[in-house]
Design a protein around this motif. Structure first.
Motif, PDB file in Angstrom:
ATOM      1  N   TRP A 197       0.752  -1.148  -0.236  1.00 60.09           N
ATOM      2  CA  TRP A 197       0.160  -0.121  -0.195  1.00 60.09           C
ATOM      3  C   TRP A 197       0.791   1.059  -0.184  1.00 60.09           C
ATOM      4  O   TRP A 197       0.409   2.709  -0.474  1.00 60.09           O
ATOM      5  CB  TRP A 197      -0.673   0.122   1.340  1.00 60.09           C
ATOM      6  CG  TRP A 197      -1.245   1.290   1.000  1.00 60.09           C
ATOM      7  CD1 TRP A 197      -3.012   1.624   0.548  1.00 60.09           C
ATOM      8  CD2 TRP A 197      -1.505   2.905   1.773  1.00 60.09           C
ATOM      9  NE1 TRP A 197      -3.508   2.463   0.625  1.00 60.09           N
ATOM     10  CE2 TRP A 197      -2.672   3.274   2.327  1.00 60.09           C
ATOM     11  CE3 TRP A 197      -0.606   2.925   2.728  1.00 60.09           C
ATOM     12  CZ2 TRP A 197      -2.986   4.167   2.092  1.00 60.09           C
ATOM     13  CZ3 TRP A 197      -0.540   4.514   3.398  1.00 60.09           C
ATOM     14  CH2 TRP A 197      -2.482   5.191   2.986  1.00 60.09           C
ATOM     15  N   LEU A 198       2.089   1.446   0.683  1.00 65.91           N
ATOM     16  CA  LEU A 198       2.661   1.821   0.759  1.00 65.91           C
ATOM     17  C   LEU A 198       3.172   2.778  -0.840  1.00 65.91           C
ATOM     18  O   LEU A 198       3.081   3.627  -1.005  1.00 65.91           O
ATOM     19  CB  LEU A 198       3.929   2.044   1.841  1.00 65.91           C
ATOM     20  CG  LEU A 198       3.761   2.195   3.279  1.00 65.91           C
ATOM     21  CD1 LEU A 198       4.939   1.674   4.013  1.00 65.91           C
ATOM     22  CD2 LEU A 198       3.254   3.311   3.911  1.00 65.91           C
ATOM     23  N   GLU A 199       3.654   1.657  -1.234  1.00 71.41           N
ATOM     24  CA  GLU A 199       4.677   1.792  -2.278  1.00 71.41           C
ATOM     25  C   GLU A 199       3.439   2.163  -3.155  1.00 71.41           C
ATOM     26  O   GLU A 199       3.665   3.384  -4.335  1.00 71.41           O
ATOM     27  CB  GLU A 199       4.584   0.746  -2.464  1.00 71.41           C
ATOM     28  CG  GLU A 199       5.871   0.320  -2.087  1.00 71.41           C
ATOM     29  CD  GLU A 199       7.516   0.864  -2.730  1.00 71.41           C
ATOM     30  OE1 GLU A 199       7.601   1.742  -1.656  1.00 71.41           O
ATOM     31  OE2 GLU A 199       8.416   0.238  -2.973  1.00 71.41           O
ATOM     32  N   ARG A 200       2.232   1.909  -3.190  1.00 71.42           N
ATOM     33  CA  ARG A 200       1.145   2.278  -4.636  1.00 71.42           C
ATOM     34  C   ARG A 200       0.151   3.857  -3.793  1.00 71.42           C
ATOM     35  O   ARG A 200       0.498   4.202  -5.600  1.00 71.42           O
ATOM     36  CB  ARG A 200       0.304   1.367  -4.767  1.00 71.42           C
ATOM     37  CG  ARG A 200       0.416  -0.264  -4.730  1.00 71.42           C
ATOM     38  CD  ARG A 200      -1.169  -0.359  -5.335  1.00 71.42           C
ATOM     39  NE  ARG A 200      -2.110  -0.513  -3.932  1.00 71.42           N
ATOM     40  CZ  ARG A 200      -2.465  -1.744  -2.954  1.00 71.42           C
ATOM     41  NH1 ARG A 200      -1.151  -2.618  -2.547  1.00 71.42           N
ATOM     42  NH2 ARG A 200      -3.281  -1.868  -2.086  1.00 71.42           N
ATOM     43  N   ASN A 201       0.855   4.184  -2.615  1.00 63.47           N
ATOM     44  CA  ASN A 201       0.261   5.497  -2.887  1.00 63.47           C
ATOM     45  C   ASN A 201       0.973   6.882  -2.144  1.00 63.47           C
ATOM     46  O   ASN A 201       1.184   7.342  -2.008  1.00 63.47           O
ATOM     47  CB  ASN A 201      -0.778   5.071  -1.492  1.00 63.47           C
ATOM     48  CG  ASN A 201      -1.774   4.674  -1.768  1.00 63.47           C
ATOM     49  OD1 ASN A 201      -2.868   4.576  -2.293  1.00 63.47           O
ATOM     50  ND2 ASN A 201      -2.344   3.381  -1.569  1.00 63.47           N
ATOM     51  N   ARG A 202       2.320   6.034  -2.020  1.00 69.03           N
ATOM     52  CA  ARG A 202       3.169   7.330  -1.736  1.00 69.03           C
ATOM     53  C   ARG A 202       3.408   8.659  -2.838  1.00 69.03           C
ATOM     54  O   ARG A 202       2.781   9.288  -3.722  1.00 69.03           O
ATOM     55  CB  ARG A 202       5.034   6.771  -2.363  1.00 69.03           C
ATOM     56  CG  ARG A 202       5.719   7.273  -2.090  1.00 69.03           C
ATOM     57  CD  ARG A 202       7.215   7.379  -2.506  1.00 69.03           C
ATOM     58  NE  ARG A 202       7.615   6.352  -3.293  1.00 69.03           N
ATOM     59  CZ  ARG A 202       7.637   5.264  -4.336  1.00 69.03           C
ATOM     60  NH1 ARG A 202       7.286   5.605  -5.686  1.00 69.03           N
ATOM     61  NH2 ARG A 202       8.136   3.522  -3.676  1.00 69.03           N
ATOM     62  N   PRO A 203       3.233  10.064  -1.339  1.00 74.96           N
ATOM     63  CA  PRO A 203       3.089  10.939  -2.098  1.00 74.96           C
ATOM     64  C   PRO A 203       3.970  11.463  -3.584  1.00 74.96           C
ATOM     65  O   PRO A 203       5.214  11.212  -3.733  1.00 74.96           O
ATOM     66  CB  PRO A 203       3.177  11.883  -0.841  1.00 74.96           C
ATOM     67  CG  PRO A 203       2.685  11.279  -0.007  1.00 74.96           C
ATOM     68  CD  PRO A 203       3.523   9.743  -0.322  1.00 74.96           C
TER      69      PRO A 203
END
Length: 345
Positions: A197-203
């Motif tokens: 999730w972090l990788e997909r939603n990184r600012p």
């Protein structure tokens, strides 16, 4: 308890060497008196003493220096010097010795004592009796963090302290590698989900600035005379990165009424809600907080892995078993908290 400087272990701090160096710096005169060890959440040596009627606090690396102990202290020296005049409360640097030859291989610095208390250790009576004071403590923590994030790192001489290019892109791979290296992760449910999730939603867009790197209420000292921060301490993790990760770190360690999992810090009731902390920061910062859930999830992810490292060391007898078990429970709770943020987002 005060310790006579003449009998203080010279393998930790040789006060004859310190006083000779202080003489060269024009700092006081006469014998060192009233040496008092200061306890804290760090393995670094911290001593309060007086000389010539002036109080000092000396900070050096641990008794048995690690390979990067001196580099860490030099980083702190640089940061404390740069923060002078910024409005960010911090221990005032008096003088720094970056020559390891003075003190048997250890660099050190002198700073002014801070008249303040650690909320996780003590709570003065006025704070106990006045809920409004406790509420304002939390708001002040957000105020100071916003002030730190507004510091122009280039103007204060901190350019080059870190590597802001690719900072956010490095986070997930770096901490997954850390988890793998310590042999942990098997008992941390949700690692893969959170990482993906972090990788997909990184600012995609963010503004570099000064990060404390470990900003939570155990690393601030509050004033006795009112709900304000006397100093932010332990700057050894400071870097130039994304300051919103500091806010995420504060929120990851903040009491949450929806969370019954074991917590890292024992904090009093009456603090502001996580939403109030975020709103307060937003009111005092020009930074875009639309992705604050992402930064909070990243903080839970990173801190959970850090704590799991201690658990892994405890499993092989390199850390106390009870400490490892407690921190493992906190790490599991952090990943559960991250999962709730992901679900809500």
């Amino acid at each position: 308890m005060s310790v006579d400087a003449r009998t203080y272990d010279p393998q930790v701090v040789d006060f004859r060497a310190v006083t000779a160096w202080m003489d060269d710096q024009g700092l006081g005169g006469g014998p060192v008196e009233h040496v008092t060890p200061i306890s804290g959440g760090t393995q670094n040596v911290l001593l309060r003493f007086e000389r010539g009627g002036r109080p000092y606090v000396l900070r050096r690396g641990p008794r048995h220096l690690r390979p990067r102990s001196n580099d860490t202290l030099r980083r702190e020296m640089r940061v404390l010097a740069a923060l002078a005049g910024t409005g960010v409360p911090h221990p005032r640097l008096i003088a720094a010795c970056d020559d390891p030859g003075v003190l048997d291989g250890a660099v050190f610095y002198l700073m002014e004592p801070v008249d303040g208390f650690n909320i996780t250790v003590d709570l003065p009576s006025q704070y106990v009796s006045d809920q409004a004071w406790r509420h304002r403590m939390g708001l002040k923590a957000a105020d100071v963090l916003a002030a730190l994030g507004a510091v122009d790192h280039q103007a204060v001489g901190l350019a080059g302290l870190g590597r802001p290019e690719g900072f956010l892109e490095r986070q997930v791979p770096r901490w997954l590698a850390e988890l793998e290296s310590c042999g942990g992760g098997a008992e941390l449910p949700g690692v893969e989900r959170v990482a993906n999730w972090l990788e997909r939603n990184r600012p995609a867009v963010w503004t570099p600035g000064v990060m404390h790197g470990d900003y939570h209420l155990a690393n601030v000292l509050f004033a006795y005379d009112g709900p304000r921060i006397a100093a932010v301490v332990d700057w050894e993790m400071c870097t130039i990165g994304d300051p919103l990760l500091d806010l995420g770190w504060l929120l990851a360690t903040w009491p949450d009424p929806e969370d019954s999992a074991p917590v890292l810090l024992d904090l009093p009731d009456g603090l502001p809600s996580p939403g109030e902390i975020t709103a307060r920061y937003a009111a005092r910062s020009s930074r875009d907080l639309s992705a604050i859930a992402w930064y909070t999830v990243l903080a839970c992810f990173k801190l959970g892995i850090v704590l799991e490292g201690t658990h892994a060391r405890a499993l092989v007898g390199k850390a106390p078993k009870n400490v490892g078990e407690r921190l493992h429970a906190v790490a599991v709770g952090l990943f559960a908290r991250a999962g709730r943020h992901i679900t809500r987002s």
